[in-house]
Design a protein around this motif. Structure first.
Motif: not given
Length: 230
Positions: A88-98, A100-108
């Motif tokens: 699958g060569a068509s991938v999109k998304g984001t990752w919010v890195i934190n 200090a507080e990994p529990n606040l991170m988000k990724a999709e």
């Protein structure tokens, strides 16, 4: 035996008779090599002395990272011949890195399933068909991360780190929680991520692609090869 399998078996038999095993190799074989985004020789940061490499301070890591066009996702199925990879060569998304507080991170991450390819158009049509991914109706697959476990607070430039990502993998509108065993490497403003998990055809309402001349295991390995930038 249903009509489709009978026709398929006759087609393969004809290929074997007319074109020999080269034709069979093309029909049943693997044509996709999984590309690595983390060098095989990369050293784990846990094994590198603290004073031997400049740490990638949180200021360099924290923020909104975006999946780049070089990213890919692979599906791998082991058959009675060999392991076949689908790219699958068509991938999109984001990752919010934190850090200090990994529990606040988000990724999709979202994969366009309509452009999946294995190097064999006949097999690709089956993969995208109604008995499998039904990409005409469900053109995307999505993974949304719920939690990161063992996420390191200290990173070193050019060294890989290990962690797990647990979240929801949605295929054909069927959502299942899975865990990706993952590694990442930060270098010169780029974050490379590799990860894998295993699902089954039945998990997502798909039929095992058995044929008369070829058996397939029920497990499907999903592998991430992601390149991200801030």
């Amino acid at each position: 035996m249903n009509i489709r399998k009978t026709v398929l078996a006759l087609g393969v038999a004809a290929a074997l008779i007319g074109g020999g095993y080269a034709a069979y190799d093309y029909y049943a074989g693997n044509h996709i090599t999984i590309q690595q985004v983390i060098p095989a020789a990369a050293t784990s940061s846990a094994s590198v002395p603290t004073n031997s490499m400049t740490a990638a301070v949180p200021a360099k890591l924290d923020g909104l990272w975006t999946i780049q066009p070089a990213s890919k996702v692979y599906l791998s199925v082991t058959t009675s011949k060999e392991t076949v990879n689908i790219e699958g060569a068509s991938v999109k998304g984001t990752w919010v890195i934190n850090t200090a507080e990994p529990n606040l991170m988000k990724a999709e991450g979202i994969v366009d399933t309509t452009v999946l390819q294995s190097g064999n158009p006949q097999r690709d049509n089956h993969v995208k068909g109604n008995d499998s991914l039904n990409t005409a109706k469900f053109p995307e697959a999505k993974f949304t991360v719920k939690s990161f476990d063992n996420f390191p607070k200290e990173w070193k430039e050019g060294s890989k780190v290990s962690f797990t990502m647990t979240g929801t993998l949605t295929i054909k509108d069927i959502a299942m929680d899975v865990t990706f065993t993952s590694e990442a490497l930060y270098s010169q403003g780029t974050l490379n991520v590799e990860g894998s998990t295993v699902v089954t055809f039945a998990d997502y309402g798909m039929k095992n692609p058995h044929t008369v001349l070829l058996e397939a295991q029920n497990n499907v390995t999903v592998q991430l090869r992601l390149v991200l930038k801030l």
